[in-house]
Design a protein around this motif. Structure first.
Motif, PDB file in Angstrom:
ATOM      1  N   ALA A  22       0.836  -1.208   0.000  1.00  0.00           N
ATOM      2  CA  ALA A  22       0.000   0.000   0.000  1.00  0.00           C
ATOM      3  C   ALA A  22       0.870   1.256   0.000  1.00  0.00           C
ATOM      4  CB  ALA A  22      -0.921  -0.004   1.204  1.00  0.00           C
ATOM      5  N   ILE A  23       1.937   1.247   0.789  1.00  0.00           N
ATOM      6  CA  ILE A  23       2.834   2.412   0.822  1.00  0.00           C
ATOM      7  C   ILE A  23       3.530   2.583  -0.534  1.00  0.00           C
ATOM      8  CG2 ILE A  23       4.956   3.311   1.851  1.00  0.00           C
ATOM      9  CD1 ILE A  23       4.012   2.084   4.508  1.00  0.00           C
ATOM     10  N   GLY A  24       3.995   1.459  -1.092  1.00  0.00           N
ATOM     11  CA  GLY A  24       4.615   1.524  -2.420  1.00  0.00           C
ATOM     12  C   GLY A  24       3.634   1.994  -3.481  1.00  0.00           C
ATOM     13  N   GLY A  25       2.401   1.503  -3.428  1.00  0.00           N
ATOM     14  CA  GLY A  25       1.364   1.944  -4.370  1.00  0.00           C
ATOM     15  C   GLY A  25       1.057   3.422  -4.239  1.00  0.00           C
ATOM     16  N   TYR A  26       1.045   3.913  -3.014  1.00  0.00           N
ATOM     17  CA  TYR A  26       0.818   5.339  -2.766  1.00  0.00           C
ATOM     18  C   TYR A  26       1.884   6.186  -3.452  1.00  0.00           C
ATOM     19  CZ  TYR A  26       0.671   9.718  -0.122  1.00  0.00           C
ATOM     20  OH  TYR A  26       0.619  11.041   0.239  1.00  0.00           O
ATOM     21  N   PHE A  27       3.140   5.805  -3.275  1.00  0.00           N
ATOM     22  CA  PHE A  27       4.223   6.576  -3.881  1.00  0.00           C
ATOM     23  C   PHE A  27       4.235   6.450  -5.406  1.00  0.00           C
ATOM     24  CE2 PHE A  27       6.082   6.340   0.454  1.00  0.00           C
ATOM     25  CZ  PHE A  27       6.192   7.707   0.656  1.00  0.00           C
ATOM     26  N   VAL A  28       3.929   5.287  -5.918  1.00  0.00           N
ATOM     27  CA  VAL A  28       3.872   5.108  -7.372  1.00  0.00           C
ATOM     28  C   VAL A  28       2.736   5.924  -7.967  1.00  0.00           C
ATOM     29  CG1 VAL A  28       3.377   3.425  -9.185  1.00  0.00           C
ATOM     30  CG2 VAL A  28       5.018   2.868  -7.397  1.00  0.00           C
ATOM     31  N   TRP A  29       1.575   5.925  -7.312  1.00  0.00           N
ATOM     32  CA  TRP A  29       0.439   6.703  -7.821  1.00  0.00           C
ATOM     33  C   TRP A  29       0.790   8.193  -7.866  1.00  0.00           C
ATOM     34  CZ3 TRP A  29      -2.829  10.643  -6.434  1.00  0.00           C
ATOM     35  CH2 TRP A  29      -3.974  10.778  -7.205  1.00  0.00           C
ATOM     36  N   HIS A  30       1.422   8.687  -6.800  1.00  0.00           N
ATOM     37  CA  HIS A  30       1.794  10.101  -6.784  1.00  0.00           C
ATOM     38  C   HIS A  30       2.920  10.410  -7.757  1.00  0.00           C
ATOM     39  CE1 HIS A  30      -0.752  12.024  -3.829  1.00  0.00           C
ATOM     40  NE2 HIS A  30      -0.725  10.891  -3.150  1.00  0.00           N
ATOM     41  N   ALA A  31       3.777   9.443  -8.048  1.00  0.00           N
ATOM     42  CA  ALA A  31       4.828   9.668  -9.039  1.00  0.00           C
ATOM     43  C   ALA A  31       4.237   9.794 -10.438  1.00  0.00           C
ATOM     44  CB  ALA A  31       5.840   8.526  -9.008  1.00  0.00           C
ATOM     45  N   VAL A  32       3.120   9.164 -10.689  1.00  0.00           N
ATOM     46  CA  VAL A  32       2.488   9.231 -12.008  1.00  0.00           C
ATOM     47  C   VAL A  32       1.470  10.367 -12.069  1.00  0.00           C
ATOM     48  CG1 VAL A  32       1.024   7.994 -13.644  1.00  0.00           C
ATOM     49  CG2 VAL A  32       2.851   6.781 -12.454  1.00  0.00           C
ATOM     50  N   ASN A  33       0.601  10.486 -11.066  1.00  0.00           N
ATOM     51  CA  ASN A  33      -0.515  11.422 -11.110  1.00  0.00           C
ATOM     52  C   ASN A  33      -0.360  12.635 -10.217  1.00  0.00           C
ATOM     53  OD1 ASN A  33      -2.005   9.711 -12.825  1.00  0.00           O
ATOM     54  ND2 ASN A  33      -2.578   8.468 -11.078  1.00  0.00           N
ATOM     55  N   GLY A  34       0.704  12.754  -9.493  1.00  0.00           N
ATOM     56  CA  GLY A  34       0.840  13.819  -8.508  1.00  0.00           C
ATOM     57  C   GLY A  34       1.101  15.181  -9.128  1.00  0.00           C
ATOM     58  N   GLU A  35       1.359  16.142  -8.257  1.00  0.00           N
ATOM     59  CA  GLU A  35       1.572  17.525  -8.684  1.00  0.00           C
ATOM     60  C   GLU A  35       2.776  17.654  -9.613  1.00  0.00           C
ATOM     61  OE1 GLU A  35       2.796  21.715  -6.578  1.00  0.00           O
ATOM     62  OE2 GLU A  35       1.636  20.264  -5.433  1.00  0.00           O
ATOM     63  N   ARG A  36       3.796  16.861  -9.384  1.00  0.00           N
ATOM     64  CA  ARG A  36       4.989  16.886 -10.235  1.00  0.00           C
ATOM     65  C   ARG A  36       5.199  15.534 -10.908  1.00  0.00           C
ATOM     66  NH1 ARG A  36       9.311  20.464  -6.857  1.00  0.00           N
ATOM     67  NH2 ARG A  36       7.834  22.074  -6.281  1.00  0.00           N
ATOM     68  N   GLY A  37       4.123  14.848 -11.206  1.00  0.00           N
ATOM     69  CA  GLY A  37       4.198  13.505 -11.774  1.00  0.00           C
ATOM     70  C   GLY A  37       4.422  13.513 -13.278  1.00  0.00           C
ATOM     71  N   LEU A  38       4.381  12.312 -13.828  1.00  0.00           N
ATOM     72  CA  LEU A  38       4.645  12.143 -15.250  1.00  0.00           C
ATOM     73  C   LEU A  38       3.536  12.717 -16.126  1.00  0.00           C
ATOM     74  CD1 LEU A  38       6.003   8.487 -15.119  1.00  0.00           C
ATOM     75  CD2 LEU A  38       7.323  10.590 -15.315  1.00  0.00           C
ATOM     76  N   LYS A  39       2.293  12.617 -15.682  1.00  0.00           N
ATOM     77  CA  LYS A  39       1.177  13.133 -16.485  1.00  0.00           C
ATOM     78  C   LYS A  39       1.149  14.660 -16.502  1.00  0.00           C
ATOM     79  CE  LYS A  39      -1.959   9.229 -16.077  1.00  0.00           C
ATOM     80  NZ  LYS A  39      -3.264   8.770 -15.608  1.00  0.00           N
TER      81      LYS A  39
END
Length: 107
Positions: A22-39
């Motif tokens: 869950a912690i890893g998923g949280y960080f991965v989600w924010h790395a993709v969709n977060g304020e400074r993510g890939l999207k």
């Protein structure tokens, strides 16, 4: 007692894997969709392209205004442009001018 040890032996690692997942998923989600993510990188590039095109338009408008100002200032003043500016500021027309009224666009 033996059953509790077996439950603990399977439950604790399972709980640990779930929490770490869950912690890893949280960080991965924010790395993709977060304020400074890939999207958001694509969105920022699109905003930059839009702002650059606006800047180019404003530079063209600035050059146009510089040209008009250079015609009104200096040793020789463009009489037609001076006449146009004074008439628009004073709200007057010459009796030989043709005035065309356009209907106002309704909002």
């Amino acid at each position: 007692m033996v059953i509790y040890r077996r439950v603990r032996a399977t439950f604790y690692p399972l709980l640990l894997y779930c929490v770490s997942g869950a912690i890893g998923g949280y960080f991965v989600w924010h790395a993709v969709n977060g304020e400074r993510g890939l999207k958001t990188k694509g969105e920022y590039e699109q905003k930059i392209a839009t702002l650059r095109s606006d800047l180019d338009d404003l530079k063209l408008e600035h050059a146009s205004w510089d040209h008009r100002i250079s015609l009104l200032s200096g040793r020789e003043i463009d009489r037609d442009l001076l006449d146009e500016e004074t008439r628009s500021l004073l709200g007057r027309v010459n009796r030989n001018d043709l005035v065309v009224f356009f209907p106002r666009a309704q909002k």
